[in-house]
Design an enzyme around this catalytic site. Structure first.
Site, short mmCIF file in Angstrom:
data_model
loop_
_atom_site.label_atom_id
_atom_site.label_comp_id
_atom_site.label_asym_id
_atom_site.label_seq_id
_atom_site.Cartn_x
_atom_site.Cartn_y
_atom_site.Cartn_z
N HIS A 1 5.05 6.51 9.71
CA HIS A 1 6.17 6.46 8.76
C HIS A 1 7.52 6.75 9.40
O HIS A 1 8.41 7.27 8.72
CB HIS A 1 5.94 7.41 7.58
N ASP B 1 -6.74 1.24 8.41
CA ASP B 1 -5.40 1.74 8.08
C ASP B 1 -5.21 3.16 8.60
O ASP B 1 -4.79 4.05 7.90
CB ASP B 1 -5.17 1.68 6.57
N GLU C 1 0.84 -1.21 0.00
CA GLU C 1 0.00 0.00 0.00
C GLU C 1 0.87 1.25 0.00
O GLU C 1 0.56 2.24 -0.66
CB GLU C 1 -0.92 -0.02 1.23
N GLU C 2 1.97 1.19 0.76
CA GLU C 2 2.72 2.42 1.03
C GLU C 2 3.28 3.09 -0.21
O GLU C 2 3.37 4.30 -0.28
CB GLU C 2 3.88 2.13 2.01
#
Lengths: 478, 478
Positions: free
Chosen positions: B431, B360, B332-333
């Site tokens: 992140h 998410d 996904e990132e």
């Protein structure tokens, strides 16, 4: 009271009342106390300390002993003392071995490949070429290491998992830090190949490992030592909990290379009588390399520089009788090199050192005033405590530590004080990459400076009864 | 009511009351609602989600798309779905370019030597051999970049300093992240050599930089992009505030190398009627490489895996009519590769997808239930909202996003829901290296799982009126 009125001109009426109350103590000179109160309140309003630590962390950043930034920091401190208007500024050499951090890699090989955030412990040797790959033996704390057997430990990497307790007075540090300071040699004695510890810090959820010195016992082989961040220590413990062998590969590039000579940067605000006697304050100029050394110990440097500047700004006639000496100490982190060098160089001058105290416990508010002074000085210290009281500071005990950098002089016989800070959060950031300016609250720093300037001023004025220096001074007066 | 009484046997009296109240809605089957309530409360007591995310972060750790850990994560997810008792487990390929982070070094050359903690932005190109050394031009935000001139920017490193706003719904992210996602190409259009941004995160005092993707506009040259930690951005701004030129040397080893095929890991708990229709939930299996991907998105994987397992444990007769499909999405990132591949592969199966929703947004408590369903389904969703209410969840709007990985299917016509989490702290760790297990509160995770299992169960039972799949199903019933 004439001179008192003159001095009180800039003060508000309410302040004048409190000064009068304090001046009631026969031990404190009323005029001089009024000046100390003025300085205290001026500092609390805006001490000038924050721009100093902002400047130090911005222009110099990390300044580990022996690095190029160490030299830049010395230049900075000399220039800054001069700019602030100190009367004398000089340096005194401090020589120590240089330790290089080098690379730091730790990864789990089995059962689950994983990289850990680690920091080599200061003074650690590096790993041999190719690193060390070995199974981990996990011990809950240093006590468990003391009772471990060679059979458990031999050929392995010892992991010590103790968690540090949070406390306002930092009391959890001593209990926990022994794993870092003594663990490597104890593990080596049992045949271990390396030491890994859970970081000595109170951040339970951080990825930033805490560095700090280890000490080798010369009786045993030197093995490498490093700290895992708390989050990585958790991961390791989750793995160990499964009961399968955990193998770690460790690479540390740490090494020592020759000697370096840095400097204690020393500055004075001369007292109105220039007696040659000093009140000694300061913070240490060096920092660990990971953060920018804001709370350890840019704050202490800034608090004490700013306190001295406030006195330097006074007309000579309003200054205290004796001199204020402020030291930006060299390389405290790697073994109190600056403080010890000073203690050696000035060991015959104890009588000239009225009192010493260092700011080296972060940037939290001061909440207690400790001393370690002769019995005869206690009434005076209690009277001074009244001047500190409006800052939220209570009178503490007479067993003050004084600070690492004044310990050598304390052992030589110098009285010490302790303006004890609230260290509740200090060990969240201590010796980590997160020791940065944003951890400092400006008004807390001003409160610190207020306490430093008031205490330094009043002791520089009145001396420390019972201490040779003060007795001598009194004799001259008589 | 006979079957309801039987199902309610394990329930406490107080619970039975609330079920009776809910069962009053003519839109929900009373027996099935009782089961959903049982599942909800069982999950809230101990959902089993926490050990799953503990296991994922311990055994696999960081699992960036295209790395060896990506492959291990896929194996882990397949094995874990099987262990949990899912009826079907399979994988579907997801192919994407591989991005390597490489080294990341930024240091101030002038006026004050200083190293910065940075993270390359995902997808960034590397710097040329020898790095980039250039003066910094500082801009307050992306808007300022849009109105900057080539004269200001050409040959320089553009720094964008905007600070992200903290908000429960994460509303500050969109405003701030455009500097990261679009800054490089806008700067390149004006002749810049590189982009540096203040990290897109709400931690005002952290040394951990935030990574995340940038997007290049094909019309312009690709220049490297990186994020400074907030603490380092502060240092840079202190330097810039002096007005002297600030020169930075930047080395990024980032590069792309070929393609890699990972897998969406898909598992089903077959419905009692095995209609071929599914409720689609999941989280993304990949994470950024800096932390261990606990909140982004180990939590989402764990919440949805655990929700499915609770339904898998039911006897077939107590299961919902339709099937629950749980997907651990791939990569996904770096561009929603898993979700988009699924959308492409299953674009003709919209009628078989009753609803989709992804977890998410961390591991905070769910506080709102949004939907994006046909008008005809709103009364049913409102009735389901009553079942979620005891979890502290309010009914939201009908403009749900659904999650990045179900967006392709949403665009294909699939209804979506949103169980909206409290994201107040999410962007402190998002992140970064600090995205680790300790950021997850076990009871919050259980509350999440409770909401997922109740919602998934009830929609799998009742379908989504007005959606082609549900209409068709109802026709078959008639």
């Amino acid at each position: 009271m004439k001179s008192l009125s003159r001095l009180l001109l800039p003060l508000a009426a309410s302040l004048a009342v409190s000064v009068t109350a304090i001046a009631a103590s026969p031990l404190l000179d009323a005029d001089r106390t009024a000046i100390a109160v003025q300085l205290r309140d001026k500092a609390q309003a805006d001490s000038g300390a924050y721009p100093i630590v902002e400047d130090l962390t911005t222009r110099i950043g990390p300044r580990m002993g022996g690095t190029a930034a160490d030299a830049r920091a010395v230049e900075w401190a000399v220039a800054r003392f001069r700019e602030l208007g100190y009367d004398k500024v000089w340096t005194e050499p401090v020589t120590f071995p240089v330790w290089d951090r080098g690379i730091e890699v730790a990864r789990v090989v089995e059962p689950y490949p994983h990289s850990f955030a680690i920091a080599a412990l200061g003074g650690s040797v590096g790993t041999p070429e190719g690193g060390i790959t070995a199974e981990v033996v996990s011990l809950p704390d240093y006590q468990a290491l003391l009772s471990a057997t060679a059979e458990q430990v031999e050929g392995r990497i010892v992991y010590i998992g103790n968690r540090m307790r949070r406390a306002k007075d930092g009391g959890g540090y001593g209990e926990a830090v022994i794993a870092r300071s003594r663990g490597a040699s104890k593990a080596a004695a049992l045949g271990a190949r390396a030491l890994l510890i859970r970081s000595i810090g109170t951040d339970v959820n951080s990825r930033t490992p805490h560095t700090g010195m280890l000490s080798y016992d010369i009786a045993f082989r030197k093995i490498p030592g490093a700290a895992l961040s708390n989050a990585d220590a958790n991961v390791l413990e989750h793995m160990l909990a499964e009961g399968k062998p955990v193998t770690i590969e460790l690479h540390l590039g740490a090494s020592e290379r020759g000697e370096y000579t840095s400097q204690n940067v020393i500055a004075e605000v001369t007292g109105r009588e220039d007696t040659g006697k000093v009140v000694l304050i300061g913070g240490h100029l060096d920092s660990w390399d990971l953060g920018t050394g804001a709370i350890d110990d840019g704050a202490g440097v800034a608090i004490t520089m700013a306190a001295g500047k406030l006195i330097a700004d006074l007309p000579r006639g309003q200054r205290p009788r004796h001199t204020l000496r402020v030291v930006a100490w060299a390389n405290e982190e790697q073994g109190v090199w600056g403080g010890n060098a000073y203690g050696e160089a000035h060991k015959d001058e104890v009588a000239d050192h009225l009192i010493g105290f260092e700011s080296d416990f972060g940037a939290g508010r001061i909440w207690r005033f400790d001393t370690r002074v002769p019995e005869a000085a206690l009434p005076l210290m209690d009277a001074i405590a009244e001047v500190l009281k409006p800052l939220g500071i209570e009178r503490g005990n007479n067993t003050a530590f004084g600070g690492a950098d004044v310990s050598a002089m304390r052992q030589n016989g110098m009285p010490v004080a302790g303006l004890v800070q609230d260290g509740s959060k200090y060990f969240d950031y201590h010796h980590t990459a997160a020791d940065t300016l944003d951890k400092i609250d400006r008004s807390d720093l001003d409160q610190n400076t207020a306490a430093y300037v008031a205490l330094a001023y009043l002791v520089a004025e009145h001396g420390v009864p019972g201490h040779p220096g003060s007795t001598q001074a009194q004799k001259q007066d008589d």
